[in-house]
Structure formats: C-alpha cells, structure tokens
Design a protein around this motif. Structure first.
Motif, PDB file in Angstrom:
ATOM      1  N   LEU A   1       0.846  -1.196   0.000  1.00  0.00           N
ATOM      2  CA  LEU A   1       0.000   0.000   0.000  1.00  0.00           C
ATOM      3  C   LEU A   1       0.880   1.244   0.000  1.00  0.00           C
ATOM      4  O   LEU A   1       1.838   1.347   0.767  1.00  0.00           O
ATOM      5  CB  LEU A   1      -0.891   0.021   1.246  1.00  0.00           C
TER       6      LEU A   1
ATOM      7  N   ALA B   1      -0.653   4.266   3.967  1.00  0.00           N
ATOM      8  CA  ALA B   1      -1.210   3.505   5.078  1.00  0.00           C
ATOM      9  C   ALA B   1      -0.938   4.284   6.364  1.00  0.00           C
ATOM     10  O   ALA B   1      -0.004   5.071   6.410  1.00  0.00           O
ATOM     11  CB  ALA B   1      -0.564   2.113   5.150  1.00  0.00           C
ATOM     12  N   PRO B   2      -1.705   4.097   7.436  1.00  0.00           N
ATOM     13  CA  PRO B   2      -2.854   3.189   7.498  1.00  0.00           C
ATOM     14  C   PRO B   2      -4.064   3.705   6.726  1.00  0.00           C
ATOM     15  O   PRO B   2      -4.221   4.906   6.544  1.00  0.00           O
ATOM     16  CB  PRO B   2      -3.153   3.134   8.999  1.00  0.00           C
ATOM     17  N   VAL B   3      -4.898   2.773   6.294  1.00  0.00           N
ATOM     18  CA  VAL B   3      -6.179   3.078   5.658  1.00  0.00           C
ATOM     19  C   VAL B   3      -7.284   2.705   6.651  1.00  0.00           C
ATOM     20  O   VAL B   3      -7.392   1.547   7.056  1.00  0.00           O
ATOM     21  CB  VAL B   3      -6.368   2.268   4.361  1.00  0.00           C
ATOM     22  N   ARG B   4      -8.054   3.696   7.047  1.00  0.00           N
ATOM     23  CA  ARG B   4      -9.132   3.433   8.012  1.00  0.00           C
ATOM     24  C   ARG B   4     -10.399   3.001   7.294  1.00  0.00           C
ATOM     25  O   ARG B   4     -10.744   3.535   6.244  1.00  0.00           O
ATOM     26  CB  ARG B   4      -9.434   4.684   8.844  1.00  0.00           C
ATOM     27  N   LEU B   5     -11.085   2.046   7.906  1.00  0.00           N
ATOM     28  CA  LEU B   5     -12.342   1.544   7.365  1.00  0.00           C
ATOM     29  C   LEU B   5     -13.420   1.708   8.428  1.00  0.00           C
ATOM     30  O   LEU B   5     -13.121   1.828   9.626  1.00  0.00           O
ATOM     31  CB  LEU B   5     -12.197   0.064   6.999  1.00  0.00           C
ATOM     32  N   GLY B   6     -14.674   1.718   7.998  1.00  0.00           N
ATOM     33  CA  GLY B   6     -15.764   1.705   8.965  1.00  0.00           C
ATOM     34  C   GLY B   6     -15.983   0.301   9.493  1.00  0.00           C
ATOM     35  O   GLY B   6     -15.388  -0.668   9.005  1.00  0.00           O
TER      36      GLY B   6
END
Lengths: 197, 197
Positions: free
Chosen positions: B168, B171-176
C-alpha cells in the motif's frame, strides 16, 4: 478440560503490530466505549462498547492461564508483576528471568511451547489457556496444540508491521466458521482449529 | 451514483490465491450450499448457503460494471467472452487485447485505473462498480478511488500465496465497521473506506 486459544487484535491485512511493535492502531476498541470492564490491576480498566464488554467479560471469566513469549514479557516489563487477567502466566524463553524478578507462583519461565502448554493447562484446570504472543501461537499451531484462534479484527489496513501468521510450518490450516460478535471498531471472530483427520 | 467496491475472497491470513494463482481453498463457499444462484452464463451457477445466496443476489443486483486486471482477464481467458455478472467489463492493461478478441461493448480495454474507474462509472450509472483484481484494487485505494472493501473471509490459513493488500502506498487506511453476513465456510464483511479528512 479447557481449550488452548490464541487471541490477538489484528488489522484486516493481518498485522498485529506496526513495524516498531506499536499497537495504537489496533487497541482503540478497548478504550473507546462506555462500558467499564475492570481488570485485576488498577492501571488497566477497559472502556468498551456493550458488545465488546460482554465478549471481554466472558473471555476473562473463561481464562485460567496465559502463555506469553519473552518478547512480550520484556516490552511490557512483565506487566509490572501482575497481568490484567490476574491469572498464572507462563513465559516461553531460553533466557533466565530478569535477575530482580520476584519468585512467585504467578510467573513460570519455561523453555518451549510444549512445556508451556503442559504447565499452563495444569494451572488453568477446567478453564482456557490463552496465548498472547504471535510467535508462540504459531509454534503451538505447528505443534498441533492450538484449539482456537480468536481474532479481534480491526477495520484498518496497516500496510506493514508484524504479521500474526507468518511462516506456518503446516499449511493450509482449516478453521471452523467463527462465532461473530460485532463491536465498535472491532469485529470479534472466534474460530475453532479443525484438526487434520 | 454507485460506489466503487473491491471484492475478493480472502483467507484469514490475507491471501487471495495460492502461490500458483489457485483459488480452490477460497471459493468453496460458492459451490457447497443448497441454494442456486444463477449467473449470466450457463457454465457458472453458484450453489450457496441461504445467507450467502441472499448476499450474492444483492451484490449481483447492485453491480453495474466490473473492473479487472489484465492478469485476471488472461488466466480466465476473458471468461469465454461473457462474465458471469453479465455487466460491462473494463480491463486495465498496457497491452493490446488478444488479436482474435471480438469487438463488443461488453469489454473495454484502458491504460490506467483512473480511466478504468471513469469508464466503469459511466457504464454502471447508478449502480456499483466492482473491482475483481487485487492489484487494481490496491491502485484504486492508493489513488483515493475506492469507496468500499468487501471481503469474503474464508476460515483457512494458507500460509503463502498472493496477498490482497501488499505494498500500500498510503497507510494506514481506516475503514468503517463492516456489515457482517455469516455464511457457511465464509464470513462476508462489507467495509466502507474512510476518506482522510
């Protein structure tokens, strides 16, 4: 007899810590809710969503002993002498305990995972043995000693860091469908390990 | 406007294929149940658990176009000319289509992911664009073009293979927190991507 369960908070892309062993991205769910979950120590009280609090209370009530690796023991400085779970701790290590470490029944230092599981099972009685170190969990999985894998799956992609399931000696490892509990900032997934027939 | 969604079947340790691009370990849930889910082609009819069948029918009803990488196009031989979803396919590639590939509106060949998303969105209208290749999904995530990550999480540790979320750029990639649907041999987890504010 209780089960031997590996439990970790893990990012969706499989990391249990960032490259510097940091866990800030993965443990937010333990402190961001409204429901207090006290532990055996004053310095650690969790604040969780209602669902995670129920999950954590059940897990804490079911655990009879904990196995940790020496690395985790060292970076937490032995949890200051008392682990939040308040149960006997078995530390897997090839080195001596710290010279000033008090001799108590709470901490046992053993040389390999087989001895660790034997020791922890004896201490846990009918309750579960929880493994809190990724490397130890992998070694137990390889040795056929693991009954369950409980993942607190955190909705983040870390991209890099420490992977939980690297370097498996025997793969694929089949698991059962998980028991799922939906928290806030975490999805709890409790898998049984399917033993090869 | 629909969403741009990456969707893959993934092992608990983050693999979407074995080292030889094999997917046998990951797609069992699509064929092991009692409920038939027909597709746009005769050669592919799914047989799923009731929960997975509902999930799949909803997903199929919501999709308006598909983006695939050239590698996936090549190893499936262009799905024999018709993808099971029966929607327009946008293939991201730097090479020409196969010389004997029929010119139809169903397949469009474009040079990069930005053009792929533009083209697929135009074809999909109000419906969703689904991305079926790991590398394209990563490139879309890096480019801020991804709205959702839908993981069909399979209860197996593969230990090695092709990772979904490798390399990636950001990053970080935040998700719900995900929408969770519990199937047999799979846990469907539908995450929204949280855009940086």
């Amino acid at each position: 007899m209780g089960k031997v369960i590996a439990n970790m908070s893990m990012s969706l892309d499989g990391f249990i810590a960032d490259p510097a062993d940091g866990i800030d991205q993965l443990f937010g769910w333990m402190g961001s809710g409204d429901v207090e979950v006290p532990t055996a120590v004053e310095w650690a009280t969790f604040r969780m969503s209602p669902a995670s609090a129920r999950y954590m209370r059940d897990a804490m009530a079911g655990v009879g002993a904990l196995i940790a690796g020496r690395h985790l023991f060292d970076i937490t400085q032995g949890w200051g002498g008392t682990h939040p779970l308040g149960v006997p701790i078995v530390v897997v290590t090839h080195r001596e305990p710290p010279a000033d470490w008090p001799h108590t029944d709470t901490f046992t230092f053993v040389g390999d995972v087989e001895e660790a599981v034997r020791t922890a099972r004896a201490a846990a009685g009918d309750r579960n043995v929880v493994i809190a170190s990724a490397k130890i969990a992998r070694q137990c999985l390889d040795a056929g000693l693991l009954d369950g894998i409980h993942v607190d799956l955190v909705p983040v992609l870390l991209g890099e860091g420490v992977r939980w399931f690297d370097d498996l000696a025997k793969a694929p490892v089949r698991l059962g469908d998980p028991v799922v509990i939906e928290g806030d900032g975490v999805t709890h997934l409790a898998y049984d390990v399917v033993r090869p027939s």
